[in-house]
Write an enzyme that holds these catalytic residues in place. Structure first.
Site, mmCIF file in Angstrom:
data_model
loop_
_atom_site.group_PDB
_atom_site.id
_atom_site.type_symbol
_atom_site.label_atom_id
_atom_site.label_comp_id
_atom_site.label_asym_id
_atom_site.label_seq_id
_atom_site.Cartn_x
_atom_site.Cartn_y
_atom_site.Cartn_z
ATOM 1 N N GLY A 19 0.818 -1.078 -0.086
ATOM 2 C CA GLY A 19 0.087 -0.078 0.069
ATOM 3 C C GLY A 19 0.779 1.205 0.045
ATOM 4 N N ARG A 23 -1.384 9.254 3.550
ATOM 5 C CA ARG A 23 -1.504 10.120 4.634
ATOM 6 C C ARG A 23 -0.425 10.441 5.454
ATOM 7 N NH1 ARG A 23 -6.801 7.658 7.340
ATOM 8 N NH2 ARG A 23 -6.254 5.848 6.048
ATOM 9 N N TYR A 398 44.010 15.927 13.400
ATOM 10 C CA TYR A 398 43.833 16.077 12.099
ATOM 11 C C TYR A 398 44.515 17.311 11.314
ATOM 12 C CZ TYR A 398 40.736 17.356 7.669
ATOM 13 O OH TYR A 398 40.507 17.493 6.654
HETATM 14 C C1 UD1 Z 1 -8.487 -3.643 5.221
HETATM 15 C C2 UD1 Z 1 -9.693 -4.714 5.191
HETATM 16 C C3 UD1 Z 1 -10.585 -4.289 6.224
HETATM 17 C C4 UD1 Z 1 -10.122 -4.448 7.870
HETATM 18 C C5 UD1 Z 1 -8.849 -3.344 7.539
HETATM 19 C C6 UD1 Z 1 -8.008 -3.413 8.759
HETATM 20 C C7 UD1 Z 1 -9.577 -5.548 2.980
HETATM 21 C C8 UD1 Z 1 -10.618 -5.586 1.586
HETATM 22 N N1 UD1 Z 1 -10.032 -5.016 3.947
HETATM 23 O O1 UD1 Z 1 -8.988 -2.706 4.894
HETATM 24 O O2 UD1 Z 1 -11.835 -5.401 6.143
HETATM 25 O O3 UD1 Z 1 -11.020 -3.828 8.590
HETATM 26 O O4 UD1 Z 1 -7.951 -3.544 6.421
HETATM 27 O O5 UD1 Z 1 -7.016 -2.295 8.860
HETATM 28 O O6 UD1 Z 1 -8.718 -6.441 3.051
HETATM 29 N N2 UD1 Z 1 -2.201 -3.797 0.899
HETATM 30 C C9 UD1 Z 1 -1.569 -4.395 -0.168
HETATM 31 N N3 UD1 Z 1 -2.013 -4.440 -1.565
HETATM 32 C C10 UD1 Z 1 -3.038 -3.748 -1.672
HETATM 33 C C11 UD1 Z 1 -3.801 -2.931 -0.793
HETATM 34 C C12 UD1 Z 1 -3.332 -3.182 0.471
HETATM 35 O O7 UD1 Z 1 -0.647 -4.909 0.204
HETATM 36 O O8 UD1 Z 1 -3.495 -3.666 -2.837
HETATM 37 C C13 UD1 Z 1 -1.760 -3.783 2.433
HETATM 38 C C14 UD1 Z 1 -1.439 -2.518 2.796
HETATM 39 O O9 UD1 Z 1 -0.152 -2.104 2.520
HETATM 40 C C15 UD1 Z 1 -1.883 -2.736 4.157
HETATM 41 C C16 UD1 Z 1 -2.779 -3.577 4.240
HETATM 42 O O10 UD1 Z 1 -2.618 -4.383 3.131
HETATM 43 O O11 UD1 Z 1 -0.848 -2.984 4.885
HETATM 44 C C17 UD1 Z 1 -4.228 -3.220 4.451
HETATM 45 O O12 UD1 Z 1 -4.562 -2.283 3.339
HETATM 46 P P1 UD1 Z 1 -5.497 -0.962 3.579
HETATM 47 O O13 UD1 Z 1 -5.561 -0.274 2.374
HETATM 48 O O14 UD1 Z 1 -4.932 -0.264 4.822
HETATM 49 O O15 UD1 Z 1 -6.763 -1.940 3.981
HETATM 50 P P2 UD1 Z 1 -8.336 -1.101 4.276
HETATM 51 O O16 UD1 Z 1 -8.813 -0.574 3.092
HETATM 52 O O17 UD1 Z 1 -7.892 -0.355 5.474
#
Ligand code: UD1
Ligand code: CA
Length: 496
Positions: A19, A23, A398
């Site tokens: 991700g 922010r 030095y």
């Molecule tokens: C996700 C969950 C949500 C949960 C929340 C908890 C899903 C669809 N939703 O939401 O149910 O309550 O986490 O924090 O899973 N990441 C990737 N690749 C991507 C997207 C995300 O590696 O394509 C990683 C991000 O770096 C992060 C984690 O997955 O570490 C969560 O991603 P984030 O976008 O924060 O998920 P949420 O939408 O908050």
């Protein structure tokens, strides 16, 4: 319970870290921001490793090279999985499966690279719960007073977990659910692999949701469980710098508490900062305003602080380090340092040695009991056992082009305000007279005196500063001296 016998093997942990973290408003990728001296992804990897998985994969995409290089540095055995342009946590997990062995069996854990307080112990409990309940999927959940933004846990009439709905896809009724998805799961490897092929991007965010795996597993008749935890900190992710500080402070509270329970006195945990990789011996005392950073090691019964920062520094047993800044230094047992000392890389202080007030050292090896007590710069030096360096001594290392080394032998004595101009060698058992600028070697038993011969010029004040208070004082002192010479003392008068 946590022994692997009879439970499915822990095949892999997948850490999602692709991700963007917009922010944070940072040139540094989110998972490379630090608390307690480790990056966020470093904390995730450390917790994952505590469970002893066969494979550990980290999924990257945003700032891929920076994150991959860091992962390789903290955990050379970790496998890097590149996520493609398909978005979502489900796609991220799928990309990890692609770089893991094809027919992997057993349990796979999925965690996040931005949830730094999740502990290895909690992951162990998740694995135990997953195995004991015979589940195909077990998700860590928590009850939040404000569940805004999180996926909600959907339970059936029998209270069994049926699936997860994302906040953005939820109905008003589902939004009222306070049990949230932490995003940390245990999966049966085969179930995860099969289910992901069925997950679509047909949702509010157009992403491939990992959360959809739960309903798919359930529909195919597999058991899905929730592992509800009370410690909400362990599910909290970092999204901005406010959360970074909040979680950093809480992690520090946990670290200081752990050391206090191990027998370390920490007078003020609120102003004491201790990194995750520090170790401290029993009955050490940490005074207020102290930061112990990096791989610092503090020996038993040592006293550190107040107002001291030690980074990558080793402190021996019973040593005392007061109001000091030290980086990559070694302080021997029973040694004393400070107040107001600055120890730079390569400083080694022997047992019972002393580095005192307003002393700066760098690449300086000080023998057992050697003392550099006051106002000294000591760079590129070897100081022998029991040597004493007088106040205000400068090791001039030095010459404007290159650095050179100085040695002062065992039990030698350097007089105050001397300059040792490197390269120069003062032998064992030698002296340097105060105020000397030493440019040539001094042999054993010799004293080097390298300063102008003193001359006293009589009558100078009267000639050059007539009428001043100084001149008057000189005159009065002179008169008193003359009078004393001509008046016999009481003792002399009594002599027969
Ligand atoms: C996700 C969950 C949500 C949960 C929340 C908890 C899903 C669809 N939703 O939401 O149910 O309550 O986490 O924090 O899973 N990441 C990737 N690749 C991507 C997207 C995300 O590696 O394509 C990683 C991000 O770096 C992060 C984690 O997955 O570490 C969560 O991603 P984030 O976008 O924060 O998920 P949420 O939408 O908050
Ligand atoms: Ca999130």
């Amino acid at each position: 319970m946590s022994t692997p016998h009879g439970t499915p093997r822990l095949a892999a942990v997948i850490v999602l870290a692709a991700g963007e973290g917009t922010r944070m408003k940072s040139a540094t990728p989110k998972v490379l921001h630090r608390i307690a001296g480790r990056t966020l992804v470093g904390h995730a990897i450390a917790a994952a490793r505590e469970t002893g998985p066969e494979h550990l994969a980290v999924v990257v995409r945003h700032e891929r090279d920076l994150v991959a290089a860091h992962v390789a540095e903290v955990d050379p055995d970790a496998i890097i999985a590149d996520q493609d342009e398909v978005k979502g946590t489900g796609r991220a997990a799928e990309c990890a499966l692609e770089v893991l062995p094809k027919e992997l069996e057993g349990t796979i854990l999925v965690t996040y690279g931005d949830v730094p307080l999740l502990s290895g112990e909690t992951l162990h409990q998740l694995v135990d719960h997953h195995a004991a309940s015979g589940s195909a999927v077990t998700v860590i959940t928590a009850n939040l007073a404000d569940p805004t933004g999180y996926g909600r846990i959907l339970r059936g009439a029998d209270d069994a977990v049926e699936g997860i709905v994302e906040h953005k896809d939820a109905t008003p009724g589902q939004l009222a659910i306070t049990e949230i998805n932490s995003g940390i799961y245990a999966f049966d490897a085969g179930v995860l692999r099969d289910a992901l092929t069925q997950v679509s991007t047909d949702n509010a965010q157009g992403e491939k949701y990992l959360t959809d795996v739960l309903a798919i597993a359930r529909t195919s008749g597999r058991r899905v469980s929730a592992h509800l935890i009370d410690d909400l900190w362990q599910t909290e992710g970092v999204n901005d710098r406010v959360q970074l500080a909040r979680l950093g402070k809480e992690l520090n509270r946990r670290i200081t508490e752990r050391w206090m329970r191990e027998g370390v006195t920490i007078v003020d945990p609120d102003t004491t900062w201790i990194d995750a990789d520090v170790t401290i011996g029993r009955d050490a005392t940490i005074l207020p305003g102290t930061q112990l950073l990096g791989a610092t090691v503090v020996g038993a019964d040592a006293v550190i602080g107040p107002d001291t920062t030690l980074d990558g520094t080793e402190v021996g047993e019973r040593a005392e380090v007061k109001r000091t800044e030290a980086l990559l230094a070694v302080i021997g047992p029973d040694a004393t340092v400070g107040p107001f000392s600055y120890l730079r890389p390569g400083t080694e202080l022997g047992a019972k040695g002393k580095i005192g007030g307003f002393v700066e050292t760098q690449n300086a090896k000080n023998g057992t009991g050697a003392k550099v007590p006051h106002l000294t710069y000591c760079g590129d030096a070897t100081i022998g056992e029991g040597a004493n360096i007088g106040a205000g001594t400068i090791f001039a290392n030095y010459d404007g082009v290159a650095k050179h080394h100085t040695t002062v032998g065992a039990h030698s004595f350097v007089g105050s305000d001397s300059v040792l101009i490197a390269p120069v060698h003062v032998a064992d058992g030698a002296y340097v007279g105060a105020g000397s600028a030493v440019t040539t070697d001094v042999g054993p038993g010799q004293i080097a005196v390298a300063r102008g011969q003193q001359r006293n010029i009589a009558g100078w004040v009267a000639r050059k500063r007539p009428g001043t208070a100084t001149a008057e004082a000189a005159e009065a002192a002179h008169a008193a001296e003359v009078a004393a010479r001509h008046t016999p003392t009481a003792g002399e008068a009594d002599q027969p």
